[in-house]
Write a protein that holds these residues in place. Structure first.
Motif, mmCIF file in Angstrom:
data_model
loop_
_atom_site.group_PDB
_atom_site.id
_atom_site.type_symbol
_atom_site.label_atom_id
_atom_site.label_comp_id
_atom_site.label_asym_id
_atom_site.label_seq_id
_atom_site.Cartn_x
_atom_site.Cartn_y
_atom_site.Cartn_z
ATOM 1 N N ILE A 67 0.812 -1.215 0.000
ATOM 2 C CA ILE A 67 0.000 0.000 0.000
ATOM 3 C C ILE A 67 0.851 1.274 0.000
ATOM 4 O O ILE A 67 0.594 2.206 -0.772
ATOM 5 N N ILE A 68 1.880 1.332 0.847
ATOM 6 C CA ILE A 68 2.630 2.576 1.050
ATOM 7 C C ILE A 68 3.650 2.792 -0.059
ATOM 8 O O ILE A 68 4.495 1.919 -0.315
ATOM 9 N N PRO A 69 3.624 3.925 -0.743
ATOM 10 C CA PRO A 69 4.643 4.213 -1.769
ATOM 11 C C PRO A 69 6.009 4.379 -1.117
ATOM 12 O O PRO A 69 6.151 5.127 -0.150
ATOM 13 N N HIS A 70 7.014 3.663 -1.634
ATOM 14 C CA HIS A 70 8.354 3.780 -1.059
ATOM 15 C C HIS A 70 9.379 3.377 -2.098
ATOM 16 O O HIS A 70 9.073 2.697 -3.079
ATOM 17 N N LEU A 71 10.611 3.797 -1.862
ATOM 18 C CA LEU A 71 11.704 3.533 -2.801
ATOM 19 C C LEU A 71 12.921 3.074 -2.024
ATOM 20 O O LEU A 71 13.359 3.748 -1.089
ATOM 21 N N HIS A 72 13.476 1.929 -2.412
ATOM 22 C CA HIS A 72 14.667 1.419 -1.752
ATOM 23 C C HIS A 72 15.923 1.994 -2.400
ATOM 24 O O HIS A 72 15.922 2.372 -3.571
ATOM 25 N N VAL A 73 16.983 2.054 -1.600
ATOM 26 C CA VAL A 73 18.257 2.559 -2.099
ATOM 27 C C VAL A 73 18.704 1.734 -3.305
ATOM 28 O O VAL A 73 18.655 0.509 -3.286
ATOM 29 N N ASP A 74 19.113 2.406 -4.373
ATOM 30 C CA ASP A 74 19.595 1.786 -5.616
ATOM 31 C C ASP A 74 18.502 1.070 -6.406
ATOM 32 O O ASP A 74 18.792 0.388 -7.389
ATOM 33 N N ALA A 75 17.235 1.211 -5.997
ATOM 34 C CA ALA A 75 16.145 0.581 -6.741
ATOM 35 C C ALA A 75 15.805 1.433 -7.956
ATOM 36 O O ALA A 75 15.903 2.664 -7.930
ATOM 37 N N LYS A 111 12.757 1.641 -9.537
ATOM 38 C CA LYS A 111 11.439 2.275 -9.476
ATOM 39 C C LYS A 111 10.797 2.039 -8.117
ATOM 40 O O LYS A 111 11.137 1.093 -7.415
ATOM 41 N N PRO A 112 9.841 2.893 -7.765
ATOM 42 C CA PRO A 112 9.203 2.778 -6.447
ATOM 43 C C PRO A 112 8.327 1.531 -6.343
ATOM 44 O O PRO A 112 7.928 0.946 -7.352
ATOM 45 N N GLU A 113 8.011 1.156 -5.109
ATOM 46 C CA GLU A 113 7.071 0.079 -4.836
ATOM 47 C C GLU A 113 5.842 0.661 -4.155
ATOM 48 O O GLU A 113 5.829 1.810 -3.741
ATOM 49 N N GLY A 114 4.803 -0.164 -4.021
ATOM 50 C CA GLY A 114 3.572 0.305 -3.409
ATOM 51 C C GLY A 114 2.692 1.016 -4.424
ATOM 52 O O GLY A 114 2.912 0.931 -5.640
ATOM 53 N N ARG A 115 1.678 1.713 -3.915
ATOM 54 C CA ARG A 115 0.763 2.427 -4.798
ATOM 55 C C ARG A 115 1.450 3.599 -5.490
ATOM 56 O O ARG A 115 2.374 4.199 -4.946
ATOM 57 N N LYS A 116 0.982 3.917 -6.690
ATOM 58 C CA LYS A 116 1.543 5.041 -7.422
ATOM 59 C C LYS A 116 1.234 6.337 -6.683
ATOM 60 O O LYS A 116 0.159 6.504 -6.111
ATOM 61 N N SER A 117 2.208 7.237 -6.691
ATOM 62 C CA SER A 117 2.012 8.503 -5.996
ATOM 63 C C SER A 117 2.880 9.571 -6.641
ATOM 64 O O SER A 117 3.699 9.297 -7.522
ATOM 65 N N THR A 118 2.681 10.791 -6.180
ATOM 66 C CA THR A 118 3.493 11.913 -6.662
ATOM 67 C C THR A 118 4.537 12.309 -5.613
ATOM 68 O O THR A 118 5.103 13.391 -5.690
ATOM 69 N N PHE A 119 4.802 11.415 -4.667
ATOM 70 C CA PHE A 119 5.792 11.706 -3.637
ATOM 71 C C PHE A 119 7.171 11.901 -4.260
ATOM 72 O O PHE A 119 7.498 11.286 -5.278
ATOM 73 N N SER A 120 7.979 12.736 -3.629
ATOM 74 C CA SER A 120 9.347 12.941 -4.102
ATOM 75 C C SER A 120 10.193 11.712 -3.816
ATOM 76 O O SER A 120 9.849 10.881 -2.967
ATOM 77 N N SER A 157 13.077 11.592 -2.335
ATOM 78 C CA SER A 157 13.607 11.629 -0.978
ATOM 79 C C SER A 157 12.571 11.139 0.030
ATOM 80 O O SER A 157 12.895 10.391 0.955
ATOM 81 N N LEU A 158 11.309 11.541 -0.143
ATOM 82 C CA LEU A 158 10.263 11.103 0.777
ATOM 83 C C LEU A 158 10.051 9.601 0.694
ATOM 84 O O LEU A 158 9.883 8.921 1.721
ATOM 85 N N MET A 159 10.087 9.052 -0.518
ATOM 86 C CA MET A 159 9.858 7.608 -0.673
ATOM 87 C C MET A 159 11.036 6.804 -0.130
ATOM 88 O O MET A 159 10.864 5.687 0.355
ATOM 89 N N LEU A 160 12.250 7.360 -0.184
ATOM 90 C CA LEU A 160 13.400 6.694 0.449
ATOM 91 C C LEU A 160 13.205 6.635 1.962
ATOM 92 O O LEU A 160 13.493 5.624 2.605
ATOM 93 N N VAL A 161 12.700 7.719 2.529
ATOM 94 C CA VAL A 161 12.449 7.757 3.970
ATOM 95 C C VAL A 161 11.349 6.775 4.348
ATOM 96 O O VAL A 161 11.450 6.058 5.353
ATOM 97 N N LEU A 162 10.302 6.695 3.551
ATOM 98 C CA LEU A 162 9.201 5.775 3.832
ATOM 99 C C LEU A 162 9.670 4.326 3.799
ATOM 100 O O LEU A 162 9.170 3.486 4.564
#
Length: 258
Positions: free
Chosen positions: A88-96, A98-107, A109-114
């Motif tokens: 459910i939660i949009p997030h991005l792992h280091v060196d990944a 593309k993001p995982e979770g639901r699509k979002s307009t989060f930056s 940096s925010l998705m790395l923190v999530l």
């Protein structure tokens, strides 16, 4: 007061790690990052066994229940809970890529923190439920073993804090802001621990389930994220060595202090 200190210890590890943005230049060496990810994996695996699953099994045996039931049910529910959050939660792992979770307009940096915040949820729960158990007179969890878990989590939070804050510099944000993001990713731990203590204090009989729930959530993070990241890229044994060291250190802490 003692419990409060115990809940803050893991956050201190994250804060110290995030503070590395003020002392290190450029990005973290990939080999060092893999070693630290492996180390965190080892700590979390050992903590899940010695600090969570074994106490849950012993507690159920003392209560005269079906010994394997709470640990099995709780473990699977914890795994499922993190899987749900991961989906459910949009997030991005280091060196990944593309993001995982639901699509979002989060930056970015925010998705790395999530992504790191997701790691910290089960860690906060684990610390909270163990301190809740240590405060109950009829449960065989000592204050020393609770502090052993808090210290172990803090040790592995140090590299996690650095791993989240250092890459944020490449997104163009300032060192102070990168540090702030690292701090915020860790604040979920004492909050989660406190909520777990409040929940457990009202329904103490389910403590074995909650201990196992935290273990399942932590193992999910290890298998789904930490180990794959530690083994990504060019083949290296450094992540495996880090895991062995982290596992051994956490095992020693739990046995020596428990």
């Amino acid at each position: 007061m003692i419990t409060t200190i115990g809940l803050i210890i893991p956050l201190a590890g994250t804060v110290l790690g995030a503070a590395m943005v003020f002392f290190l230049k450029g990005e973290m060496n990939p080999k060092v990052q893999k070693a630290l990810l492996g180390f965190a994996s080892g700590v979390m695996i050992a903590a899940s066994v010695w600090s969570l699953l074994i106490p849950a099994i012993d507690m159920t045996a003392e209560q005269g229940g079906i010994v394997w039931l709470p640990c099995s049910v709780g473990f699977l529910l914890g795994t499922g809970f993190l899987l749900l959050l991961d989906t459910i939660i949009p997030h991005l792992h280091v060196d990944a890529g593309k993001p995982e979770g639901r699509k979002s307009t989060f930056s970015k940096s925010l998705m790395l923190v999530l992504a790191v915040t997701l790691h910290n949820i089960p860690e906060g729960m684990a610390v909270g439920v163990v301190f809740a158990g240590s405060s109950a007179s009829n449960i065989n969890i000592t204050g020393a073993s609770a502090f052993a878990l808090a210290i172990g989590i803090a040790i592995q939070n140090f590299p996690e804090g650095a791993i989240i804050s250092m890459p944020l510099l490449s997104t163009g944000i300032s060192k102070r802001r990168a540090f702030s993001y690292g701090f915020l990713s860790g604040i979920v731990e004492p909050i989660g621990a406190l909520l777990t203590i409040i929940l457990t204090s009202h329904i103490m009989p389910v403590l074995p389930y909650i201990l196992s729930f935290a273990a399942g959530a932590m193992i999910y993070v290890v298998i789904e994220e930490l180990i794959p990241e530690a083994q990504s890229g060019t083949h290296s044994n450094i992540g495996t060595i880090g895991t062995a060291i982290g596992f051994t250190l956490m095992m020693i802490l739990d046995i020596a202090l428990g």
